[in-house]
Design a protein around this motif. Structure first.
Motif, mmCIF file in Angstrom:
data_model
loop_
_atom_site.group_PDB
_atom_site.id
_atom_site.type_symbol
_atom_site.label_atom_id
_atom_site.label_comp_id
_atom_site.label_asym_id
_atom_site.label_seq_id
_atom_site.Cartn_x
_atom_site.Cartn_y
_atom_site.Cartn_z
ATOM 1 N N PRO A 154 -34.922 -13.593 6.110
ATOM 2 C CA PRO A 154 -35.340 -13.245 7.472
ATOM 3 C C PRO A 154 -35.537 -14.475 8.349
ATOM 4 O O PRO A 154 -35.909 -15.546 7.852
ATOM 5 N N LEU A 155 -35.288 -14.313 9.633
ATOM 6 C CA LEU A 155 -35.524 -15.414 10.573
ATOM 7 C C LEU A 155 -36.988 -15.842 10.471
ATOM 8 O O LEU A 155 -37.868 -14.995 10.330
ATOM 9 N N PRO A 156 -37.253 -17.139 10.546
ATOM 10 C CA PRO A 156 -38.632 -17.607 10.370
ATOM 11 C C PRO A 156 -39.493 -17.455 11.619
ATOM 12 O O PRO A 156 -40.462 -18.169 11.771
ATOM 13 N N GLN A 157 -39.138 -16.563 12.519
ATOM 14 C CA GLN A 157 -39.928 -16.374 13.738
ATOM 15 C C GLN A 157 -39.761 -14.936 14.213
ATOM 16 O O GLN A 157 -38.741 -14.299 13.940
ATOM 17 N N THR A 158 -40.772 -14.428 14.918
ATOM 18 C CA THR A 158 -40.734 -13.018 15.336
ATOM 19 C C THR A 158 -39.993 -12.838 16.658
ATOM 20 O O THR A 158 -39.541 -11.748 16.971
ATOM 21 N N THR A 159 -39.895 -13.917 17.424
ATOM 22 C CA THR A 159 -39.192 -13.864 18.713
ATOM 23 C C THR A 159 -38.159 -14.982 18.745
ATOM 24 O O THR A 159 -38.438 -16.095 18.303
ATOM 25 N N LEU A 160 -36.965 -14.659 19.243
ATOM 26 C CA LEU A 160 -35.908 -15.666 19.326
ATOM 27 C C LEU A 160 -35.413 -15.797 20.772
ATOM 28 O O LEU A 160 -34.711 -14.903 21.266
ATOM 29 N N PRO A 161 -35.815 -16.862 21.466
ATOM 30 C CA PRO A 161 -35.272 -17.061 22.812
ATOM 31 C C PRO A 161 -33.779 -17.434 22.760
ATOM 32 O O PRO A 161 -33.395 -18.349 22.031
ATOM 33 N N ILE A 162 -32.973 -16.687 23.498
ATOM 34 C CA ILE A 162 -31.536 -16.989 23.599
ATOM 35 C C ILE A 162 -31.224 -17.290 25.062
ATOM 36 O O ILE A 162 -31.441 -16.451 25.936
ATOM 37 N N HIS A 163 -30.736 -18.503 25.299
ATOM 38 C CA HIS A 163 -30.400 -18.935 26.659
ATOM 39 C C HIS A 163 -28.881 -18.871 26.809
ATOM 40 O O HIS A 163 -28.169 -19.700 26.236
ATOM 41 N N LEU A 164 -28.402 -17.885 27.531
ATOM 42 C CA LEU A 164 -26.959 -17.716 27.708
ATOM 43 C C LEU A 164 -26.483 -18.557 28.888
ATOM 44 O O LEU A 164 -27.035 -18.463 29.982
ATOM 45 N N LYS A 165 -25.464 -19.367 28.621
ATOM 46 C CA LYS A 165 -24.848 -20.156 29.698
ATOM 47 C C LYS A 165 -23.352 -19.854 29.690
ATOM 48 O O LYS A 165 -22.554 -20.611 29.127
ATOM 49 N N PRO A 166 -22.977 -18.706 30.250
ATOM 50 C CA PRO A 166 -21.550 -18.325 30.207
ATOM 51 C C PRO A 166 -20.701 -19.211 31.127
ATOM 52 O O PRO A 166 -21.123 -19.548 32.237
ATOM 53 N N ARG A 167 -19.536 -19.595 30.623
ATOM 54 C CA ARG A 167 -18.626 -20.438 31.413
ATOM 55 C C ARG A 167 -17.430 -19.615 31.877
ATOM 56 O O ARG A 167 -16.999 -18.700 31.183
ATOM 57 N N TYR A 168 -16.905 -20.004 33.041
ATOM 58 C CA TYR A 168 -15.700 -19.344 33.546
ATOM 59 C C TYR A 168 -14.440 -19.933 32.914
ATOM 60 O O TYR A 168 -13.422 -19.278 32.812
ATOM 61 N N PHE A 169 -14.532 -21.197 32.518
ATOM 62 C CA PHE A 169 -13.376 -21.850 31.890
ATOM 63 C C PHE A 169 -13.818 -22.516 30.601
ATOM 64 O O PHE A 169 -14.855 -23.201 30.586
ATOM 65 N N ALA A 170 -13.082 -22.308 29.539
ATOM 66 C CA ALA A 170 -13.400 -22.954 28.258
ATOM 67 C C ALA A 170 -12.162 -22.936 27.383
ATOM 68 O O ALA A 170 -11.359 -22.008 27.443
ATOM 69 N N SER A 171 -11.998 -23.987 26.573
ATOM 70 C CA SER A 171 -10.817 -24.051 25.712
ATOM 71 C C SER A 171 -11.088 -23.409 24.349
ATOM 72 O O SER A 171 -10.202 -23.289 23.523
ATOM 73 N N GLU A 172 -12.347 -23.021 24.099
ATOM 74 C CA GLU A 172 -12.695 -22.330 22.847
ATOM 75 C C GLU A 172 -13.840 -21.363 23.144
ATOM 76 O O GLU A 172 -14.503 -21.490 24.184
ATOM 77 N N PRO A 173 -14.105 -20.399 22.236
ATOM 78 C CA PRO A 173 -15.116 -19.374 22.558
ATOM 79 C C PRO A 173 -16.521 -19.948 22.807
ATOM 80 O O PRO A 173 -17.229 -19.488 23.688
ATOM 81 N N VAL A 174 -16.914 -20.953 21.991
ATOM 82 C CA VAL A 174 -18.272 -21.518 22.155
ATOM 83 C C VAL A 174 -18.173 -23.048 22.175
ATOM 84 O O VAL A 174 -18.319 -23.703 21.143
ATOM 85 N N PRO A 175 -17.900 -23.621 23.344
ATOM 86 C CA PRO A 175 -17.698 -25.079 23.376
ATOM 87 C C PRO A 175 -18.952 -25.899 23.093
ATOM 88 O O PRO A 175 -18.860 -27.032 22.636
ATOM 89 N N TRP A 176 -20.141 -25.334 23.324
ATOM 90 C CA TRP A 176 -21.341 -26.160 23.153
ATOM 91 C C TRP A 176 -22.557 -25.264 22.938
ATOM 92 O O TRP A 176 -22.723 -24.238 23.602
ATOM 93 N N ALA A 177 -23.399 -25.660 22.007
ATOM 94 C CA ALA A 177 -24.645 -24.912 21.774
ATOM 95 C C ALA A 177 -25.639 -25.861 21.135
ATOM 96 O O ALA A 177 -25.246 -26.843 20.490
ATOM 97 N N PHE A 178 -26.904 -25.604 21.328
ATOM 98 C CA PHE A 178 -27.920 -26.446 20.681
ATOM 99 C C PHE A 178 -29.251 -25.717 20.610
ATOM 100 O O PHE A 178 -29.446 -24.701 21.286
ATOM 101 N N ILE A 179 -30.122 -26.269 19.785
ATOM 102 C CA ILE A 179 -31.457 -25.694 19.598
ATOM 103 C C ILE A 179 -32.388 -26.253 20.665
ATOM 104 O O ILE A 179 -32.386 -27.458 20.920
#
Ligand SMILES: [Zn+2]
Length: 284
Positions: free
Chosen positions: A57-82
């Motif tokens: 199980p995830l080690p936390q009860t709440t998971l903040p997800i910050h979506l930064k959708p791009r209009y142009f990208a050469s791959e599905p997920v070019p960048w992500a971080f904690i």
């Protein structure tokens, strides 16, 4: 191949036991159409299921997800971080910069989300230990992809062998101790050496744990369930992993790796062995 992926995804959905689901705290979803947000929700739901299936199980009860959708990208997920929590009342979250028009299948097959989710299972370890944190995420993301049926055992082996070769090649050019190179990873552009030396660390640990009937995934799941403190540093993290492994497997490797100047040697036979080790996951 597509049929294989669809079949495995279907099987995964059927066999996954219910886990303590974290509540997702969405940010940035207003930038999306209803349909695009549905795709993002499906993507996160699948990613969390595939990850918790392997490392608990995830080690936390709440998971903040910050979506930064791009209009142009050469791959599905070019960048992500904690995004690590800054105060005691906050939770670690994930920022996902991704292509807003990517299909669910394209997002599901991309490794980035699984990699970032693994980072939630270890505390912040500092830049000099980024080889350890990136190695853990890079190693376990392959197991999550394999276990979810997104890659085959042959692809698992191929990806690890190719990554280790890139790491070895870069070690010739970027010299210094692994901890010093990790501290300056961005300036030196030393990601290949750092990520893949860390991956080799966990392959070595895995082989030793396998002989004891346990695994990196199981030890990490136990760490999060029994022993994790919010401010654990690298030494405390390693000491707790050793305690769970009932022996100094991690501390012995850690002492060697942080000072090492060369790239570790890992045999393809050993990697191949791990590609068939579905039993390493918590449950099937
Ligand atoms: Zn990472």
């Amino acid at each position: 191949m597509l049929q294989f992926v669809v079949l495995c995804a279907l099987l995964l959905a059927l066999v996954i036991p219910p886990v303590n689901a974290a509540i997702i705290d969405w940010h940035g979803e207003k930038r999306l159409s209803t349909e695009q947000f549905e795709t993002a929700k499906r993507w996160l739901d699948f990613g969390i299921k595939a990850t918790t299936h392997v490392i608990g199980p995830l080690p936390q009860t709440t998971l903040p997800i910050h979506l930064k959708p791009r209009y142009f990208a050469s791959e599905p997920v070019p960048w992500a971080f904690i995004r690590r929590a800054q105060t005691a009342t906050q939770y670690d979250g994930i920022e996902l910069q991704y292509y807003r028009y990517a299909s669910f299948t394209a997002l599901q097959q991309d490794w980035t989300l699984y990699h970032e989710l693994v980072h939630l299972y270890h505390p912040y370890l500092g830049p000099q230990n980024s080889w350890l944190s990136e190695g853990l995420a890079t190693y376990l993301q392959q197991h999550i992809l394999l276990n979810a049926g997104i890659i085959s055992p042959a692809e698992f082996t191929e990806r690890l062998v190719a990554g280790l070769n890139r790491g070895k090649k870069q070690t010739v050019k970027i010299t210094g101790s692994l901890s010093a190179v990790s501290r300056a990873m961005y300036e030196k552009r030393a990601q290949q050496r750092v990520y893949w030396s860390g991956t080799a660390f966990f392959i070595e640990a895995e082989l030793q744990l396998k002989a004891k009937g346990t695994s990196v995934a199981k030890i990490l799941a136990s760490y999060n369930q029994c022993c994790r403190e919010k401010d654990d540093n690298a030494e405390q993290f390693i000491t707790k992993l050793d305690r769970l492994a009932k022996g100094p497997i991690f501390s012995n490797l850690y002492a060697r790796y942080q000072q090492r100047l060369d790239f570790p040697t890992v045999s393809e036979t050993d990697i191949h062995l791990l590609s068939h080790a579905k039993i390493l996951a918590l449950s099937i």
